[in-house]
Structure formats: C-alpha cells, structure tokens
Scaffold this active site. Structure first.
Site, PDB file in Angstrom:
ATOM      1  N   LYS A  22       0.853  -1.205   0.000  1.00 45.14           N
ATOM      2  CA  LYS A  22       0.000   0.000   0.000  1.00 45.14           C
ATOM      3  C   LYS A  22       0.889   1.255   0.000  1.00 45.14           C
ATOM      4  CE  LYS A  22      -1.700   1.632   3.980  1.00 45.14           C
ATOM      5  NZ  LYS A  22      -1.356   3.046   4.209  1.00 45.14           N
ATOM      6  N   ASN A  23       1.942   1.236   0.832  1.00 44.61           N
ATOM      7  CA  ASN A  23       2.745   2.452   0.999  1.00 44.61           C
ATOM      8  C   ASN A  23       3.763   2.675  -0.108  1.00 44.61           C
ATOM      9  OD1 ASN A  23       1.202   2.974   3.184  1.00 44.61           O
ATOM     10  ND2 ASN A  23       2.728   2.369   4.701  1.00 44.61           N
ATOM     11  N   CYS A 116      -4.685  13.046  12.234  1.00 37.48           N
ATOM     12  CA  CYS A 116      -5.459  11.801  12.189  1.00 37.48           C
ATOM     13  C   CYS A 116      -5.322  11.153  13.575  1.00 37.48           C
ATOM     14  CB  CYS A 116      -4.948  10.875  11.093  1.00 37.48           C
ATOM     15  SG  CYS A 116      -3.406  10.096  11.502  1.00 37.48           S
ATOM     16  N   ARG A 121       0.631  14.899  12.724  1.00 40.93           N
ATOM     17  CA  ARG A 121       1.208  14.607  11.406  1.00 40.93           C
ATOM     18  C   ARG A 121       1.383  15.868  10.556  1.00 40.93           C
ATOM     19  NH1 ARG A 121      -1.184   9.034   9.336  1.00 40.93           N
ATOM     20  NH2 ARG A 121       0.759   9.007   8.159  1.00 40.93           N
ATOM     21  N   ASP A 303       4.558   0.627  11.912  1.00 39.74           N
ATOM     22  CA  ASP A 303       3.315   0.058  11.364  1.00 39.74           C
ATOM     23  C   ASP A 303       3.070  -1.380  11.811  1.00 39.74           C
ATOM     24  OD1 ASP A 303       3.493   1.735   8.120  1.00 39.74           O
ATOM     25  OD2 ASP A 303       2.942   2.416  10.113  1.00 39.74           O
ATOM     26  N   ARG A 396      -8.813  -0.275   4.501  1.00 40.55           N
ATOM     27  CA  ARG A 396      -7.936   0.705   3.856  1.00 40.55           C
ATOM     28  C   ARG A 396      -6.609   0.054   3.469  1.00 40.55           C
ATOM     29  NH1 ARG A 396      -6.562   5.697   7.058  1.00 40.55           N
ATOM     30  NH2 ARG A 396      -5.362   5.861   5.142  1.00 40.55           N
TER      31      ARG A 396
HETATM   32  C1  EPZ Z   1       4.234   6.971   6.033  1.00 38.30           C
HETATM   33  O1  EPZ Z   1       3.467   8.020   6.595  1.00 38.30           O
HETATM   34  C2  EPZ Z   1       3.299   5.781   5.948  1.00 38.30           C
HETATM   35  N1  EPZ Z   1       2.173   6.087   5.071  1.00 38.30           N
HETATM   36  C3  EPZ Z   1       2.794   5.424   7.347  1.00 38.30           C
HETATM   37  O2  EPZ Z   1       1.985   4.256   7.226  1.00 38.30           O
HETATM   38  C4  EPZ Z   1       4.000   5.094   8.224  1.00 38.30           C
HETATM   39  O3  EPZ Z   1       3.548   4.840   9.539  1.00 38.30           O
HETATM   40  C5  EPZ Z   1       4.970   6.287   8.239  1.00 38.30           C
HETATM   41  O4  EPZ Z   1       5.345   6.627   6.878  1.00 38.30           O
HETATM   42  C6  EPZ Z   1       6.239   5.981   9.025  1.00 38.30           C
HETATM   43  O5  EPZ Z   1       6.862   4.863   8.486  1.00 38.30           O
HETATM   44  C7  EPZ Z   1       2.362   6.027   3.721  1.00 38.30           C
HETATM   45  O6  EPZ Z   1       3.449   5.757   3.244  1.00 38.30           O
HETATM   46  C8  EPZ Z   1       1.145   6.293   2.876  1.00 38.30           C
HETATM   47  P1  EPZ Z   1       6.346  10.262   8.200  1.00 38.30           P
HETATM   48  P2  EPZ Z   1       4.081   9.532   6.646  1.00 38.30           P
HETATM   49  O7  EPZ Z   1       6.285  11.524   7.442  1.00 38.30           O
HETATM   50  O8  EPZ Z   1       4.888   9.772   5.449  1.00 38.30           O
HETATM   51  C9  EPZ Z   1       6.699  13.533  11.572  1.00 38.30           C
HETATM   52  C10 EPZ Z   1       0.120   2.894   7.594  1.00 38.30           C
HETATM   53  O9  EPZ Z   1      -0.384   2.422   8.616  1.00 38.30           O
HETATM   54  N2  EPZ Z   1       6.689  14.517  10.465  1.00 38.30           N
HETATM   55  O10 EPZ Z   1       7.526   9.348   8.028  1.00 38.30           O
HETATM   56  O11 EPZ Z   1       2.972  10.453   6.965  1.00 38.30           O
HETATM   57  C11 EPZ Z   1       5.334  12.870  11.737  1.00 38.30           C
HETATM   58  O12 EPZ Z   1       4.494  13.678  12.551  1.00 38.30           O
HETATM   59  C12 EPZ Z   1       0.591   4.337   7.592  1.00 38.30           C
HETATM   60  O13 EPZ Z   1       0.297   2.270   6.512  1.00 38.30           O
HETATM   61  C13 EPZ Z   1       6.893  15.870  10.753  1.00 38.30           C
HETATM   62  O14 EPZ Z   1       7.069  16.250  11.908  1.00 38.30           O
HETATM   63  O15 EPZ Z   1       5.033   9.400   7.920  1.00 38.30           O
HETATM   64  C14 EPZ Z   1       5.686  11.556  12.396  1.00 38.30           C
HETATM   65  O16 EPZ Z   1       5.796  11.755  13.795  1.00 38.30           O
HETATM   66  C15 EPZ Z   1       0.347   5.010   8.930  1.00 38.30           C
HETATM   67  N3  EPZ Z   1       6.872  16.773   9.745  1.00 38.30           N
HETATM   68  C16 EPZ Z   1       7.060  11.224  11.816  1.00 38.30           C
HETATM   69  O17 EPZ Z   1       7.564  12.440  11.233  1.00 38.30           O
HETATM   70  C17 EPZ Z   1       6.683  16.395   8.427  1.00 38.30           C
HETATM   71  O18 EPZ Z   1       6.700  17.280   7.527  1.00 38.30           O
HETATM   72  C18 EPZ Z   1       7.014  10.157  10.735  1.00 38.30           C
HETATM   73  O19 EPZ Z   1       6.117  10.606   9.748  1.00 38.30           O
HETATM   74  C19 EPZ Z   1       6.492  15.023   8.160  1.00 38.30           C
HETATM   75  C20 EPZ Z   1       6.505  14.107   9.190  1.00 38.30           C
END
Ligand code: EPZ
Length: 418
Positions: A22-23, A116, A121, A303, A396
């Site tokens: 999915k990701n 969410c 996020r 995850d 999802r």
């Molecule tokens: C991706 O989300 C995945 N989703 C998530 O999977 C996964 O949990 C996550 O990466 C971490 O591996 C998809 O790929 C569609 P991040 P993403 O940006 O990109 C902070 C699932 O269950 N952050 O790596 O949104 C954020 O708040 C989903 O399949 C900032 O502070 O995750 C978080 O604490 C859930 N500022 C951390 O980084 C930003 O601009 C990791 O978020 C971006 C992120």
C-alpha cells in the site's frame, strides 16, 4: 458500517499470498502525474486507499483504468492542479500529489491533510524542502498554494519522513540542476519509487541510503513497474500465526524488507525461515515477552507496533514497547484491555504483562494498524466472540482480510451492520 466477528483459540496454519505494498502504491500513483506518456503498474492491491488515490488523481483529470491488479495511468488529460479538501481529508497520502504537480506544471493547490488518530502529522518538512527547491508557498483557507520553476538544491530533512522524502524526490526529478536530499527515509518503498521514476526517465541515485541525489530532467516518459510486496501486511500475518501458536508462510515479500522485525520474532522464540520471496514463522510451543522500540527503517516498523502488542499480550513474561515515531499510536491499548490484556502506559512506553488468555469482547477500530491488532487479539482470545466495529479502517490497508485469514483456519466472518 461492517463488523468482523471472530472466535479465537485456533492456531493459524498455511500459506498466504502478500499483495502489493500500500505504501508504495500510493506514492507511485501520485508519481505518474510526472509521466508524459501512459504508465502501467502491476501487483496493485485492491484497497480502499487505492480507490481513494484513484479519486484524487481523477479529480485532477487523469485517466485511470484499474482492472484486477493492473493499473494504467494517463496524465496527458490532467486539466487541474487542485487537490480538494474533501478528498485529501479522507486520506492524507493524497498530499503526495503536491511534489509531482509542482515539478511538472510549476503550480499546485493542495489541501493541507490535517491530523489523524495517530498524531497531528504536520507537513512542515515537505514545505521547507519545496521552498529549498525554489517554490514560493502560501497557505490560504487550508490549502497550500505553490508555484515556481524548481531549481536543484541541497536539503537536509529534520526527520527522515517517508512522505516528505517521496514528495521532494518527485518534485526534484523535474527541477533544473542537481538536488541532494540528506537525512532521508530509507524504507524499501522509497527505493521502489526511485526505481519507478528512473524507469520513466528520472536520474535518481542513493535511494535506500540517507543521501539521495537527483539530477533534474526536462521531461519524463511512460513505463511499466511491478510494485514490491507489502512488508507490513506480511508482518501482520506472521504475527497472527505466532500469536495463535500456528505455522504461517507469507509469499511475495522480500525478507530483507523486515530487517528488525524478523529477529524480534526469533527473540520471542518463534522459528523463522526465509527464502527469496517467502517467510515462514512457527511458534507451536508459544513465545516469550521482549522489548520493542519503533524507529525509522531499518529499525522496527511503527506500522507493526500495534500488531506486535496484541501478540505480546499473551506472551510468557513482560514486554516494553516504545513508540518513537508517532506521538499517539497506542489507540489499541484501551480496547485490548477490554479483552483482558494487562497493559500500562508511561508516555511513549507501554508495559505489557503477558496473561494466560484473552477473552472475546465487542471492540472498536480506530486506525488501520490498531484495527489489525484487534483482529489478532480476537484470533487469540480463547473464550467468547470478538466483534470488531468500524472495519472500514482495516479495509484501507488489507484486501479481504477475513477471507484470507479464514483460509488459514481462522473462524472469522464479516457482517453488514445496519
Ligand atoms: C508513512 O506516513 C506511511 N504512510 C505510514 O503508514 C507510516 O507509519 C509512516 O510513513 C512511518 O513509516 C504512507 O506511506 C502512505 P512520516 P508519513 O512523514 O509519510 C513527523 C500505515 O499504517 N513529520 O515518516 O505520513 C510525523 O508527525 C501508515 O500504513 C513531521 O514532523 O510518515 C511523524 O511523527 C500510517 N513533519 C514522523 O515524522 C513532516 O513534515 C514520521 O512521519 C512530516 C513528518
């Protein structure tokens, strides 16, 4: 809204085919915006999130045909660069269209995704990176309005954000000059996206390391790409097998994509066997508690944290789980406690004391991976029936999970709720 009814206490046995990740699918679909010729994706998972991204791209004017696991995407019909709030709010990965729209058209208007269940996020790293590439950004009425001809730059991410790495890669591939992104995410989905972009004419190197170099090009053509297997789906099914003292093999996944997770299964006492594209885990004689700390790849995946917690609820001994990636990813704890789990929270740590058995109960899913954890707990519960409500969360990210778990011997069925 549908419900899942589960009667547990039966060991899961057998082999299950893992679907496309999915990701990976979601950023790959967004990346096709950059292609000036049609693209074809193979091994596309049939998920609610896939259809949600389809809707977002269709709202831009893209032509998409999704049949079976095969998807063709034609960006030549794009007529709009606006991703509306009503679609983006339903799935935050819609925000991935910002980078490719800006990279290809020099302008984009994308709704901020909002928070969410698992955290606020923010997208500050995405926006800082795009500004480093020369975009001018402003926020108006909840939308990011971006424009400008992008130029290559060096940019260090404050945190190895998966989405920010992907958005910036997709923007930089059309920037003028060279971009070096450091402190980037190293998840396998990043390398999958880079392989797709290079396959349509991009010049990206270093994906999977903490420094990605992108040489901008004037245009990108079409191409075909097969999506990697979903390592999180694979991990979820392996945990379900171990938690029920069963013997489960997952096929269609690269074991190297789970470098921290598989050793943890072995540390718990499961027998784990791997080959080119399959993994087998057995725990006929049970398993013991252990400590888990989630980290960006190659660390233990956030995850798989909730699913691992469900398994450790009935481990022999005490476990400490630390969630280091998201600030609110213990939504499953209260529901697991209703099934008899013994879990205490202290900030980002959860202390799980193994109990002899869980008992079925009506529970509520809150987010994708927490709902998978509740299904696993239902499969483990030796007494009573577990009714998991709001299973749209699980749809999802998992394709027809009840049919596939039933094929492994689970007593699980979906009921339509009035
Ligand atoms: C991706 O989300 C995945 N989703 C998530 O999977 C996964 O949990 C996550 O990466 C971490 O591996 C998809 O790929 C569609 P991040 P993403 O940006 O990109 C902070 C699932 O269950 N952050 O790596 O949104 C954020 O708040 C989903 O399949 C900032 O502070 O995750 C978080 O604490 C859930 N500022 C951390 O980084 C930003 O601009 C990791 O978020 C971006 C992120």
């Amino acid at each position: 809204m549908d419900k899942m009814l589960i009667r547990g206490g039966r060991p899961l046995m057998g082999t299950i085919q893992v679907r496309g990740a999915k990701n990976s699918t979601l950023p790959l679909m967004a990346a096709s915006i950059l292609a000036e010729e049609p693209c074809v994706l193979h091994n596309v998972p049939c998920l609610h999130d896939t259809f949600a991204m389809d809707k977002v791209l269709a709202s831009l004017g893209m032509t998409i045909d999704f049949t079976g696991r095969y998807m063709t995407l034609d960006a030549s019909t794009i007529a709009s660069q606006t991703a509306p709030y009503d679609l983006v709010r339903k799935m935050r990965a819609s925000f991935f269209v910002l980078g490719p729209l800006l990279g290809r058209f020099g302008r984009a208007r994308v709704s901020l995704p909002g928070g969410c269940a698992i955290g606020t996020r923010p997208v500050d790293i995405h926006l800082k990176g795009l500004e480093a590439l020369g975009a001018s950004l402003r926020i108006e009425e909840g939308y990011v309005i971006a424009d400008g001809r992008l130029t290559g730059a060096d940019f260090a991410l404050d945190f190895p954000s998966v989405g920010a790495t992907e958005n910036l890669m997709m923007a930089a591939v059309r920037a003028e000059g060279v971009t070096r992104l450091s402190n980037v995410a190293r998840e396998p989905e990043i390398a999958d996206l880079a392989a797709f972009l290079n396959g349509i004419g991009g010049r990206i190197s270093g994906a999977g390391t903490d420094l990605i170099t992108i040489v901008g090009v004037d245009a990108l053509g079409g191409g075909e790409h097969t999506i990697i297997g979903d390592r999180i789906e694979a991990g979820t099914f392996l945990i379900a097998g171990v938690a029920t003292h069963g013997d489960v093999t997952v096929q269609g996944v690269n074991p190297e994509h789970l470098p921290a997770f598989l050793p943890k299964l072995r540390e718990a006492g499961a027998e784990v066997e791997t080959q080119g594209n399959w993994i087998r885990a057995r725990a006929i004689n049970g398993f013991k508690g252990l400590d888990v700390a989630t980290r960006p790849f190659p660390g233990f995946p956030t995850d798989l944290q909730a699913q691992m917690m469900a398994m450790l609820c009935v481990a022999d001994g005490v476990s400490v789980i630390r969630e280091n990636v998201f600030e609110n990813r213990f939504m499953q704890v209260a529901e697991l406690a209703r099934m008899g789990a013994d879990i205490s929270l202290d900030g980002n740590a959860a202390v799980v004391r193994g109990v002899s058995a869980l008992s079925g109960a009506p529970v509520m899913a809150s987010d994708l991976r927490a709902s998978a954890a509740l299904v696993i707990a239902g499969l483990v519960a030796e007494k009573g029936e577990t009714a998991v409500a709001r299973v749209y969360h699980i749809d999802r990210g998992y394709e027809r999970i009840e049919e596939r778990l039933a094929a492994l011997g689970a007593d699980i069925r979906r009921v339509q709720q009035a």
